[in-house]
Motif scaffolding. Sequence first.
Motif, PDB file in Angstrom:
ATOM      1  N   UNK A  18       0.824  -1.207   0.000  1.00 13.90           N
ATOM      2  CA  UNK A  18       0.000   0.000   0.000  1.00 13.90           C
ATOM      3  C   UNK A  18       0.864   1.266   0.000  1.00 13.90           C
ATOM      4  N   UNK A 114      -0.549  12.660  -5.437  1.00 14.84           N
ATOM      5  CA  UNK A 114      -0.967  12.237  -6.769  1.00 14.84           C
ATOM      6  C   UNK A 114       0.056  12.612  -7.829  1.00 14.84           C
ATOM      7  N   UNK A 221      -4.183  -8.673 -13.172  1.00 17.80           N
ATOM      8  CA  UNK A 221      -4.741  -7.815 -12.136  1.00 17.80           C
ATOM      9  C   UNK A 221      -3.748  -6.751 -11.686  1.00 17.80           C
ATOM     10  N   UNK A 222      -2.447  -7.065 -11.775  1.00 20.85           N
ATOM     11  CA  UNK A 222      -1.448  -6.018 -11.513  1.00 20.85           C
ATOM     12  C   UNK A 222      -1.581  -4.905 -12.546  1.00 20.85           C
ATOM     13  N   UNK A 225      -4.695  -2.897 -11.943  1.00 17.57           N
ATOM     14  CA  UNK A 225      -4.488  -1.980 -10.822  1.00 17.57           C
ATOM     15  C   UNK A 225      -3.733  -0.740 -11.287  1.00 17.57           C
ATOM     16  N   UNK A 228      -5.998   1.402 -13.320  1.00 13.46           N
ATOM     17  CA  UNK A 228      -6.959   2.113 -12.468  1.00 13.46           C
ATOM     18  C   UNK A 228      -6.288   3.284 -11.766  1.00 13.46           C
ATOM     19  N   UNK A 229      -5.066   3.068 -11.303  1.00 14.68           N
ATOM     20  CA  UNK A 229      -4.317   4.157 -10.659  1.00 14.68           C
ATOM     21  C   UNK A 229      -4.144   5.300 -11.657  1.00 14.68           C
ATOM     22  N   UNK A 232      -7.120   7.416 -12.280  1.00 19.96           N
ATOM     23  CA  UNK A 232      -7.448   8.352 -11.204  1.00 19.96           C
ATOM     24  C   UNK A 232      -6.473   9.527 -11.192  1.00 19.96           C
ATOM     25  N   UNK A 233      -5.258   9.301 -11.694  1.00 17.95           N
ATOM     26  CA  UNK A 233      -4.244  10.363 -11.655  1.00 17.95           C
ATOM     27  C   UNK A 233      -4.256  11.235 -12.907  1.00 17.95           C
ATOM     28  N   UNK A 278     -19.250  -7.494 -12.870  1.00 16.64           N
ATOM     29  CA  UNK A 278     -18.726  -6.278 -12.245  1.00 16.64           C
ATOM     30  C   UNK A 278     -17.673  -5.645 -13.160  1.00 16.64           C
ATOM     31  N   UNK A 279     -16.796  -6.482 -13.716  1.00 13.50           N
ATOM     32  CA  UNK A 279     -15.757  -5.949 -14.598  1.00 13.50           C
ATOM     33  C   UNK A 279     -16.358  -5.441 -15.911  1.00 13.50           C
ATOM     34  N   UNK A 281     -19.332  -4.120 -16.238  1.00 16.48           N
ATOM     35  CA  UNK A 281     -19.924  -2.826 -15.875  1.00 16.48           C
ATOM     36  C   UNK A 281     -18.857  -1.743 -15.797  1.00 16.48           C
ATOM     37  N   UNK A 282     -17.751  -2.085 -15.142  1.00 16.80           N
ATOM     38  CA  UNK A 282     -16.662  -1.113 -14.991  1.00 16.80           C
ATOM     39  C   UNK A 282     -16.059  -0.764 -16.354  1.00 16.80           C
ATOM     40  N   UNK A 284     -17.510  -0.897 -19.333  1.00 15.49           N
ATOM     41  CA  UNK A 284     -18.428  -0.065 -20.124  1.00 15.49           C
ATOM     42  C   UNK A 284     -18.438   1.372 -19.597  1.00 15.49           C
ATOM     43  N   UNK A 288     -17.425   4.839 -21.606  1.00  8.56           N
ATOM     44  CA  UNK A 288     -18.253   6.049 -21.646  1.00  8.56           C
ATOM     45  C   UNK A 288     -17.421   7.273 -21.288  1.00  8.56           C
TER      46      UNK A 288
ATOM     47  N   UNK B  35      -7.151   5.854  -5.789  1.00  6.90           N
ATOM     48  CA  UNK B  35      -5.805   6.184  -6.249  1.00  6.90           C
ATOM     49  C   UNK B  35      -4.851   4.995  -6.119  1.00  6.90           C
ATOM     50  N   UNK B  37      -5.821   2.030  -6.792  1.00  8.13           N
ATOM     51  CA  UNK B  37      -6.260   1.062  -7.787  1.00  8.13           C
ATOM     52  C   UNK B  37      -6.919  -0.176  -7.207  1.00  8.13           C
TER      53      UNK B  37
END
Lengths: 430, 138
Positions: A18, A114, A221-222, A225, A228-229, A232-233, A278-279, A281-282, A284, A288, B35, B37
């Motif tokens: 983390x 960030x 999945x790495x 992740x 996804x990071x 967000x950044x 779930x994936x 949905x994410x 799609x 968008x 953030x 992930x």
Amino acid sequence: MADDAERARRAIDAVWRIESPRLIAGLARMTRDVGRAEDLAQDALVAALERWPRDGVPDNPGAWLMATAKRRAIDQFRRAANLERKQEELAFDVGLAMALQGDIVAASVEDEIGDGLLALIFTCCHPVLGPQARIALTLRMLGGLRTDEIARAFLTSEATVQQRVVRAKRTLAESGVGFAIPEGDELAPRLASVLEVVYLIFNEGYAATAGDDWLRPDLCFDALRLARILASLEPREPEVHGLLSLLELQASRLRARTAAGGAPILLLDQDRARWDRLLVTRGLASLDTALGLPAPAGPYTLQAAIAACHARARTAAETDWVKIAALYEALARIAPSPVLEVNRAVAVGFAFGPLSGLRVIDAVIAADVLKDYHLVLSVRGDLLCKLGRYPEAHADFTRAAGMTRNARERELMLERAAAARWGGGGASPS
Amino acid sequence: MRFMMFIKVEPGDENFEPTEADVAPMMRYNEELTQAGVLLALDGLQPPSKGATITFGADGKADVVDGPFAEAKEVVGGYWIIQTKSKEEAVEWATRVPAEPGTKIELRQIFEMSDFPAELQDAAGELSATPPEQTSDL
């Protein structure tokens, strides 16, 4: 107690995963040197491994690691300052010491964390490094993976990965790339390099889902992740969301794409009930977001849009092939490739009939670029079967069988060749 | 691996309307999950007064009781779904939830298809013939 020690070690592992990206990013902001930042972070980890099993995990483990790393950096500076030093090096270290001792509250402001993480991603994926080095650095510094985990996932030795990391750090330090988020004209190519690294990591895992070693599929999945990071950044970049969407949608099919024995199941033959909702949905939703940003759709977004057409179809028969064919055409305009044309031929065949598909595939063959690619002839054979031109289909499948080195695929091609000879078609879409 | 974190709070004032200052730490926490992930989904739940409990009796018949439930000691206020490398990592995230005293977090691992033997996986695939939900139209 061995049990307690093991429990503490696992807890430290979790905290490290983390905290380490933020820790390294924070230290790199101060030292302007990612390699040095990571060494300091590692030192702090070693200290934690000594102290925490004995004293317990501190209330704010991230702050503890940061304080320990900084103390260590100041010690290094003091020791170095006692030696005879070049003037400029001294000046740099004075600046460093001031930064370290000064008010560091600023570095805990969310935006700056960030920015630090984003700068870390861009630095680890810097084009001065080769793809393998970029992958190793990114997984290590942002994914929190240990060297031995990276080695196992990439089927190579720990020493090789270790060496790759050491060399990469040296290259970064020597080429003076600094530690910053690229701006202006520099941003686009640098971002492309980051996205490529994430995609390469995903594909390494995706290609290996039938393997025995969980670390390989785990790479998917790495990569997710990381994507996804990144989303967000760097939320204003459509291709970031495009890539994330593509990965979420591809990952949604992970558990449907292999049979019990490990044999691959083609997309159109997959049991769609096994796709991860779930994936989907994410994926799609990310698409968008990508399409909602003011920029023409890039290659990742277009690929995601194609994946979304499949994800939205409740059965293979409901697939919107007209739309997929149009998306392939758009993709071919911005990123043309012969392999893409083969896929387009399949889509066009479904959308507008086998004769239209045949025209596309014959253009690929006429261009003489994919001569040894068995899939070209296999796709052509499928289209010919649908047209009832069995002798030609038989010939194509037979030649395709001769081209592939994969025993399972050869068997499949020969089966189809035999079926075509008897006029049965037996063609399943690829 | 995936985990679901339920946040359980003491039943309180039904008409409680949180201020911006009340929710700020939670928003910061959610931002941190994003953030990093690890966040896949999250939702807050409306009070039990807007829900119901369905109990199946000995005869298998469903008995529906509308909320609120006077006897409830704790109320699920919301959930997160996170994806982590280990249970320890999920626990570490759970300990960081900005919670009021008395709050409980229940952490549960989600079954993955690979947790089942192959035969059961096939059976499950056949049983759940429902297609993925359509959430967006383009």
